[in-house]
Design a protein around this motif. Structure first.
Motif, PDB file in Angstrom:
ATOM      1  N   LEU A 146      -9.282   4.117   0.844  1.00 51.87           N
ATOM      2  CA  LEU A 146      -8.583   2.840   0.950  1.00 51.87           C
ATOM      3  C   LEU A 146      -8.941   2.127   2.246  1.00 51.87           C
ATOM      4  CD1 LEU A 146      -5.012   3.770  -0.365  1.00 51.87           C
ATOM      5  CD2 LEU A 146      -6.782   2.472  -1.553  1.00 51.87           C
ATOM      6  N   TRP A 192       0.855  -1.180   0.000  1.00 53.17           N
ATOM      7  CA  TRP A 192       0.000   0.000   0.000  1.00 53.17           C
ATOM      8  C   TRP A 192       0.894   1.235   0.000  1.00 53.17           C
ATOM      9  CZ3 TRP A 192      -5.157   0.030  -0.530  1.00 53.17           C
ATOM     10  CH2 TRP A 192      -5.821  -1.168  -0.299  1.00 53.17           C
ATOM     11  N   SER A 237       0.794   4.838   0.844  1.00 51.52           N
ATOM     12  CA  SER A 237      -0.069   5.816   1.490  1.00 51.52           C
ATOM     13  C   SER A 237       0.597   7.156   1.738  1.00 51.52           C
ATOM     14  CB  SER A 237      -0.554   5.255   2.836  1.00 51.52           C
ATOM     15  OG  SER A 237      -1.189   4.027   2.667  1.00 51.52           O
TER      16      SER A 237
END
Length: 313
Positions: free
Chosen positions: A210, A197, A199
């Motif tokens: 998300l 991920w 971020s």
């Protein structure tokens, strides 16, 4: 075969069915669950072996020995449909969340640790052909979730899971499906080792999107919490809390609200009248019946039983 009981015979039947469909496996119950759930369905689609598993077992162990040569022929391509689990093999560990894919080498021992109720699909691929595609690559690892190859694999598995295919033991597309999956596994596992991920560069609103996606995919996981979501997204728990608080909400309230909404939806489904309220509550991550009843009544101002009676009359 469906098991939904704490009875020892039901659990023993589940173990026997697991071995019959998947091979040399052993399993244990999770002492945290008073209600054991074990459902497994095996299919042979023109030589392509598929196993669909739903369980809240404590641990599932693949036992490798010199006498278990049949499973040396396969690698397991696993699609995590719901729930969360860890898989350990050869001193390595991967975590699977809903929508994740993994490749497991059936020629070696491995352990699966479900966290609550899980549901997945396992496809038995030819180990020799997987090895040819991966060359020197490892036969264990997570596949790239968001790559083109990963998305195509999920599309093919969803097709395999299509209810219209149930009961069809011979059909000409089995070999073609296996070839397509094998061709996609190599690029997907190569990218999966690097995929995370991302971020740090996203706007707060995108991070919340998300987070909501992960929560929606993980509602059936009893251990779902702000900490598990933050860990998956590689952000701090405090940052996750702040993003929800900026919109007048909280992570915990959002999770509870969505779980109650899913329960209410199932209680209003006439086709689920044969499923107990407790089973439905446990399906959506509740682990204590009295706590569930209190929170449901606080949300809807009516008991779960009266809610079901009112909408299903």
């Amino acid at each position: 075969m469906l098991a939904a009981s704490s009875g020892s015979q039901v659990f023993l039947d589940w173990k026997a069915q697991l071995r019959s469909v998947c091979g040399n496996f052993d399993t244990t119950q999770d002492p945290r669950h008073s209600l054991f759930i074990g459902n497994i369905h095996g299919q042979d689609l023109g030589g392509l072996e598929v196993a669909k598993v739903r369980t809240n077992a404590g641990q599932i162990t693949h036992l490798r020995s010199r006498f278990s040569g049949e499973n040396d022929m396969h690698c397991f391509l696993v699609f995590q449909k719901s729930g969360r689990q860890h898989i350990h093999q050869a001193n390595k560990s991967i975590e699977l969340m809903p929508g994740d894919l993994a490749l497991i080498d059936a020629a070696a021992s491995f352990q699966i640790e479900p966290h609550g109720l899980i549901e997945n699909t396992s496809i038995h691929l030819s180990r020799d052909v997987v090895r040819q595609h991966l060359r020197e690559g490892e036969l264990f690892g997570r596949l790239a979730r968001n790559s083109a190859a990963g998305r195509l694999i999920r599309t093919l598995i969803n097709f395999i899971n299509d209810s219209e295919l149930k009961g069809r033991s011979e059909w000409g597309e089995g070999a073609a499906l296996q070839s397509a999956l094998l061709a996609l596994v190599a690029p997907a596992i190569a990218q999966g080792a690097q995929e995370e991920w991302s971020s740090t560069s996203l706007e707060e609103g995108d991070i919340r999107t998300l987070a909501v996606q992960l929560i929606e995919e993980s509602l059936q996981e009893s251990e779902l919490s702000p900490a598990t979501i933050a860990e998956k997204m590689h952000i701090s728990v405090r940052r996750l809390y702040r993003i929800f608080e900026e919109q007048g909400d909280s992570v915990c309230r959002f999770i509870l609200r969505r779980r109650l909404e899913r329960v209410a939806h199932d209680l209003s489904n006439p086709r689920l009248l044969g499923v107990s309220i407790t089973q439905i509550a446990f399906k959506w991550g509740f682990v204590e019946a009295a706590h569930f009843s209190r929170t449901f009544k606080r949300q809807y101002e009516i008991s779960p039983r009266d809610y079901r009676s009112g909408v299903c009359e």
